[in-house]
Design a protein around this motif. Structure first.
Motif, PDB file in Angstrom:
ATOM      1  N   GLY A  45     -32.112 -28.536  59.070  1.00 20.73           N
ATOM      2  CA  GLY A  45     -33.121 -28.385  58.027  1.00 20.73           C
ATOM      3  C   GLY A  45     -32.938 -27.056  57.314  1.00 20.73           C
ATOM      4  O   GLY A  45     -32.317 -26.127  57.842  1.00 20.73           O
ATOM      5  N   ASP A  46     -33.479 -26.953  56.111  1.00 22.61           N
ATOM      6  CA  ASP A  46     -33.392 -25.703  55.358  1.00 22.61           C
ATOM      7  C   ASP A  46     -34.221 -24.621  56.047  1.00 22.61           C
ATOM      8  O   ASP A  46     -35.264 -24.904  56.655  1.00 22.61           O
ATOM      9  CB  ASP A  46     -33.928 -25.893  53.940  1.00 22.61           C
ATOM     10  CG  ASP A  46     -33.062 -26.830  53.114  1.00 22.61           C
ATOM     11  OD1 ASP A  46     -31.944 -27.152  53.562  1.00 22.61           O
ATOM     12  OD2 ASP A  46     -33.504 -27.238  52.022  1.00 22.61           O
ATOM     13  N   VAL A 156     -35.321 -20.017  50.046  1.00 23.65           N
ATOM     14  CA  VAL A 156     -34.455 -20.823  50.898  1.00 23.65           C
ATOM     15  C   VAL A 156     -33.101 -20.120  50.976  1.00 23.65           C
ATOM     16  O   VAL A 156     -32.385 -20.012  49.979  1.00 23.65           O
ATOM     17  CB  VAL A 156     -34.282 -22.256  50.357  1.00 23.65           C
ATOM     18  CG1 VAL A 156     -33.262 -23.018  51.188  1.00 23.65           C
ATOM     19  CG2 VAL A 156     -35.612 -22.986  50.356  1.00 23.65           C
ATOM     20  N   VAL A 157     -32.745 -19.665  52.157  1.00 26.67           N
ATOM     21  CA  VAL A 157     -31.529 -18.872  52.338  1.00 26.67           C
ATOM     22  C   VAL A 157     -30.427 -19.678  53.022  1.00 26.67           C
ATOM     23  O   VAL A 157     -29.249 -19.506  52.737  1.00 26.67           O
ATOM     24  CB  VAL A 157     -31.837 -17.590  53.143  1.00 26.67           C
ATOM     25  CG1 VAL A 157     -30.591 -16.754  53.336  1.00 26.67           C
ATOM     26  CG2 VAL A 157     -32.907 -16.767  52.427  1.00 26.67           C
ATOM     27  N   MET A 158     -30.798 -20.574  53.930  1.00 25.54           N
ATOM     28  CA  MET A 158     -29.819 -21.397  54.641  1.00 25.54           C
ATOM     29  C   MET A 158     -30.187 -22.869  54.452  1.00 25.54           C
ATOM     30  O   MET A 158     -31.353 -23.228  54.554  1.00 25.54           O
ATOM     31  CB  MET A 158     -29.784 -21.034  56.129  1.00 25.54           C
ATOM     32  CG  MET A 158     -29.410 -19.586  56.392  1.00 25.54           C
ATOM     33  SD  MET A 158     -29.514 -19.129  58.156  1.00 25.54           S
ATOM     34  CE  MET A 158     -28.183 -20.133  58.830  1.00 25.54           C
ATOM     35  N   ALA A 172     -30.255 -16.090  60.529  1.00 23.64           N
ATOM     36  CA  ALA A 172     -31.467 -16.837  60.881  1.00 23.64           C
ATOM     37  C   ALA A 172     -32.482 -15.933  61.570  1.00 23.64           C
ATOM     38  O   ALA A 172     -33.687 -16.023  61.319  1.00 23.64           O
ATOM     39  CB  ALA A 172     -31.115 -18.025  61.766  1.00 23.64           C
ATOM     40  N   ALA A 173     -31.980 -15.065  62.453  1.00 20.39           N
ATOM     41  CA  ALA A 173     -32.876 -14.122  63.117  1.00 20.39           C
ATOM     42  C   ALA A 173     -33.490 -13.162  62.112  1.00 20.39           C
ATOM     43  O   ALA A 173     -34.696 -12.868  62.170  1.00 20.39           O
ATOM     44  CB  ALA A 173     -32.117 -13.362  64.197  1.00 20.39           C
ATOM     45  N   ALA A 174     -32.687 -12.669  61.169  1.00 19.94           N
ATOM     46  CA  ALA A 174     -33.204 -11.742  60.164  1.00 19.94           C
ATOM     47  C   ALA A 174     -34.234 -12.420  59.262  1.00 19.94           C
ATOM     48  O   ALA A 174     -35.140 -11.760  58.750  1.00 19.94           O
ATOM     49  CB  ALA A 174     -32.055 -11.187  59.327  1.00 19.94           C
TER      50      ALA A 174
END
Length: 398
Positions: A45-46, A156-158, A172-174
């Motif tokens: 998922g995004d 939305v970054v990923m 993802a952690a950041a």
């Protein structure tokens, strides 16, 4: 009289083979897991940023934060002098305001104090009394990291479908996510076949070979994020092969090596044609042309050739993209040597890369297993289109 056409496609293209294999695989389940458990998995998922990064305008260097206008014209021979009024460090920001002729000692990642708009690195500073500092060059706004310069909250970054590599897990952690949705791994049963195949470590007799395929394919399945169900080895016997396939119950797919070509003892081919289902037989590629795709009691079965190079190349070019949903990683490079074309097949020639140019590895036989370890790349030569030295070519990294 012409021979009757087989009731399934023959000599499909590489793209068709990938599409047909992907269509037989079951839909992937989604599960949400902590970041520590999802390395190598595929994002389902995004991901939006839950915070901005940086969370505040901050310094990219150790040095002093100042007003750029106060430092213009500073040189080693005519340094600018500023009065130090405090410091700002990560976790303990300066709470005042920087005025004319003033500065604050600052450290990498520390918030920029109000009034300051530039940074001078510590290497360009020297102390001048208890509260003064000399600048041998002007402070630079370019050494300021602005709030949200990397990403902003809500962005939305990923996007879904990305493999979770180490840099992406860190991202993802950041973004603020302690856990993420990922695709559950496919369970792939793995079977090696052939009377001549012997486990490594046992004595060999004339004509026998060690089972390198199951070792290499197992590693490639794991790298593709799959759960491997090992079925071991089956001899060239229809009964033994059928018994082995029946042990794959509960798997999402079965991957076999050997027994799919034109020989009298290629029983895996015969089983699928006579008692199972065949989606295609043979792919217009070299190495690896005899691959077969079919099904056995609802279980998707992909039969790889027995030659080690053919088996591993077909996995890299067809199977892995179908399993992961990601095309092979390719580069466009300049050919340092020519690469010959085949009139009716796409060739995947082993090649070496040096100084941004790609060269023919030389030995292209399907039995030269060391070539895959030493070459490092496959040059894609389309059907009937030879590559001359100096041409640009598509290259798959191994």
């Amino acid at each position: 009289m012409t021979a009757p056409l087989p009731p399934f496609p023959m000599h499909v293209s590489v793209d068709e083979a990938r599409t047909l294999l992907a269509a037989l695989l079951p839909d992937r389940r989604t599960e949400t897991l902590p970041l520590a458990q999802v390395a190598g998995r595929t994002l389902a998922g995004d991901l939006r940023a839950l915070v901005s990064h940086p969370s505040a305008t901050e310094s990219a260097l150790d040095g002093i934060a100042a007003r750029e206008a106060d430092t213009l014209g500073a040189t080693p021979d005519a340094p600018a002098r500023l009065r130090v009024i405090g410091e700002s460090r990560a976790g303990a920001a300066f709470t005042g305001t920087v005025g004319a002729g003033e500065c604050v000692r600052i450290y990498t990642g520390a918030p920029l104090p109000p009034g300051a708009d530039a940074i001078c690195p510590v290497e360009q500073l020297s102390d001048d009394g208890p509260d003064g500092v000399l600048l041998r060059r002007p402070a630079s706004p370019g050494d300021v990291r602005h709030e949200g310069g990397d990403f902003r909250a809500g962005e939305v970054v990923m996007t879904a479908g990305l493999p979770l590599t180490a840099p992406r897990l860190a991202l993802a952690a950041a973004l603020g996510h302690p856990q993420v949705p990922v695709l559950a791994p496919l369970r792939v049963a793995l079977l090696s076949t052939g009377d001549e195949v012997v486990p490594p470590g046992q004595p060999l007799t004339a004509g026998q070979v060690y089972d390198s395929n199951s070792v290499g394919l197992r590693a490639m399945l794991i790298e593709a994020g799959c759960e491997v169900v090992p079925l071991g080895h089956a001899p060239d016997s229809p009964e033994a092969l059928q018994a082995a396939i029946d042990r794959a119950g509960g798997a999402d797919a079965l991957l076999t090596s050997g027994g799919v070509s034109m020989g009298r003892y290629d029983f895996m081919r015969d089983l699928l044609i006579e008692q199972g289902r065949v989606s295609f037989w043979k792919v217009r590629m070299r190495p690896g042309g005899p691959a077969i795709l079919g099904g056995w009691n609802g279980l998707p079965v992909f039969g790889l050739p027995g030659n080690p190079v053919s088996s591993l190349v077909v996995f890299h070019v067809i199977v892995r993209p179908a399993l992961t949903g990601q095309p092979p990683q390719t580069l466009r490079l300049r050919a340092a040597t020519p690469f010959r074309a085949l009139p009716d097949k796409t060739a995947f020639w082993r090649a070496s890369i040096q100084d941004g140019r790609v060269s023919d590895y030389g030995q292209q036989g399907s039995g030269i297993l060391r070539s895959l370890s030493e070459a490092g790349a496959l040059v894609i030569v389309p059907e009937g289109r030879p590559v001359a030295a100096g041409d640009d070519v598509d290259v798959i990294l191994l």
